[in-house]
Design a protein around this motif. Sequence first.
Motif, PDB file in Angstrom:
ATOM      1  N   LYS A   9       3.414  19.209   9.609  1.00  0.00           N
ATOM      2  CA  LYS A   9       4.141  18.444   8.653  1.00  0.00           C
ATOM      3  C   LYS A   9       5.384  17.635   9.392  1.00  0.00           C
ATOM      4  O   LYS A   9       5.624  16.626   9.493  1.00  0.00           O
ATOM      5  N   TYR A  10       5.876  18.587  10.364  1.00  0.00           N
ATOM      6  CA  TYR A  10       7.153  17.696  11.222  1.00  0.00           C
ATOM      7  C   TYR A  10       6.416  16.915  12.318  1.00  0.00           C
ATOM      8  O   TYR A  10       7.101  15.746  12.545  1.00  0.00           O
ATOM      9  N   LYS A  11       5.233  16.899  12.825  1.00  0.00           N
ATOM     10  CA  LYS A  11       4.609  15.830  13.773  1.00  0.00           C
ATOM     11  C   LYS A  11       4.542  14.711  13.029  1.00  0.00           C
ATOM     12  O   LYS A  11       4.662  13.657  13.279  1.00  0.00           O
ATOM     13  N   SER A  12       3.893  14.696  11.672  1.00  0.00           N
ATOM     14  CA  SER A  12       3.726  13.526  10.875  1.00  0.00           C
ATOM     15  C   SER A  12       5.048  12.789  10.517  1.00  0.00           C
ATOM     16  O   SER A  12       4.959  11.606  10.761  1.00  0.00           O
ATOM     17  N   ALA A  13       6.179  13.583  10.801  1.00  0.00           N
ATOM     18  CA  ALA A  13       7.433  12.807  10.160  1.00  0.00           C
ATOM     19  C   ALA A  13       7.991  12.513  11.658  1.00  0.00           C
ATOM     20  O   ALA A  13       9.209  11.763  11.688  1.00  0.00           O
ATOM     21  N   ALA A  43       9.896  14.514   6.405  1.00  0.00           N
ATOM     22  CA  ALA A  43       9.467  13.121   5.878  1.00  0.00           C
ATOM     23  C   ALA A  43      10.806  12.316   5.303  1.00  0.00           C
ATOM     24  O   ALA A  43      11.111  11.236   5.549  1.00  0.00           O
ATOM     25  N   ARG A  44      11.316  13.013   4.386  1.00  0.00           N
ATOM     26  CA  ARG A  44      12.506  12.716   3.651  1.00  0.00           C
ATOM     27  C   ARG A  44      13.602  12.262   4.658  1.00  0.00           C
ATOM     28  O   ARG A  44      14.582  11.111   4.553  1.00  0.00           O
ATOM     29  N   VAL A  45      14.025  13.242   5.560  1.00  0.00           N
ATOM     30  CA  VAL A  45      14.841  13.175   6.621  1.00  0.00           C
ATOM     31  C   VAL A  45      14.701  11.784   7.512  1.00  0.00           C
ATOM     32  O   VAL A  45      15.611  10.939   7.738  1.00  0.00           O
TER      33      VAL A  45
END
Length: 464
Positions: A9-13, A43-45
């Motif tokens: 999830k964090y990689k995608s963002a 992703a929002r951040v």
Amino acid sequence: MTYDSLLEKYKSAGQEHVFSFYDSLSAEDQSSLLAQLATIDPARVTDIAQTVLSSSSESSDPADITPLPEESTASLLTASSLQISEWEAAGHELIAANKVAVVLLAGGQGTRLGSSEPKGCFDIGLPSHKSLFGLQAERILSLQNLLSKKTGNKVIIPWYIMTSGPTRKPTQTFFQINNFFGLDSSNVSFFEQGVLPCIDNSGKILLETKSKVAVAPDGNGGIYRALMNEQVLDDFRKRGVEHVHAYCVDNCLVRMADPIFLGFAASKSLLIGTKSVPKRGPKESVGLIVAKSGHPAVIEYSEISEEMAFRTVNSSEDLAFRTANIVNHYYSVSYLESIPSWPEHYLPYHIAKKKIPCVNLETGETINPSSPNGIKLEQFIFDCFPHLEFSKFANLEVKREDEFSPLKNKVGTAGEDDADSSRADLLAQGKRWLIAAGATFSDGIVGVEIPPLVSYVRRILCFL
């Protein structure tokens, strides 16, 4: 969520660096970091960061900024006593029907005042030594008692107190220790504004420690998301609340659930109403409530020209731009019910460049910066105003000496807006009330403390 799913999830963002030290952490610290990361939408951040960092600072064309339309403002300085009485009576009816709630913005700590406690716990040095929370609680209790006695019905004004992460527990403890200042604890609710990760100047999330993301409260505009996420809107529905009075904790003169303000707003079928006080002078650095591009807005003093700052109304000495914002608002619950439908950028995010302790991702060393090194993201409570038409927005000007004395500074630092000025303003108000009721004073008495349980406002001096 598992480590693998969070990492993806964090990689995608583009924020996977938050796992930089994961393998070196203890099992306990790994669990703590994963628990925190699971509460953040990276992703929002990233989306917010890209938006605020790519947008240039807005510069207003002074031609787009004008005073509020005459039909969208009224003033207690000039309104007739009959008009004021009509607004007050209408407000009393709404409160007596249990259709009114009060929301308090109380997320700030008293750091600037030299206190480690929440600002609402602060003692401004009154003879009674009552805190700001205590004064405000007693005003609610006083109004409930007065209208219960008048109508013969049980009147309840529910109080919703928005805290931040650091202030929630000490605020709740302070209320418990003080037995909720005489209020029924079932009618006092605490809820918490959200936080957002702090970012660096490229939009990357900062780590406070190897196992903790640096976060900060999302600004007073976070109230809207918090009302939704913390089920406050649901409680409004259950209680039948239709009108809300919201204000900041640091004003010792605030009139809780002010009947005049409520009656004014309800009589105009407003979605949002504001209170203002006249500026002290053209050079006072204060936000102004204005019309901007044909819609209501709050602007910084720096957004108006020198000519506009000194401009007067016709041949009078009254400033054309004098509506000082005091963060004292009315909301129709029908408007607040629309919050869940607001898109992400309905309220803009503002950049606050700050000195943020963080970890060097290459060395793992803690950085305690001497100059701003990062960004805190904030929303402002008034940034929803431009979405309104003036037919659903209006401002009520009130007397500063009656309703506004902010507590911002430590005594001896700024010379104003501190505990000394707050105390002096409240005591001077009490003296004025007694003089108006026929009392006389000997020389040397500069003020009197009238407890809220004795009098909500001058017109209701219970012991006279």
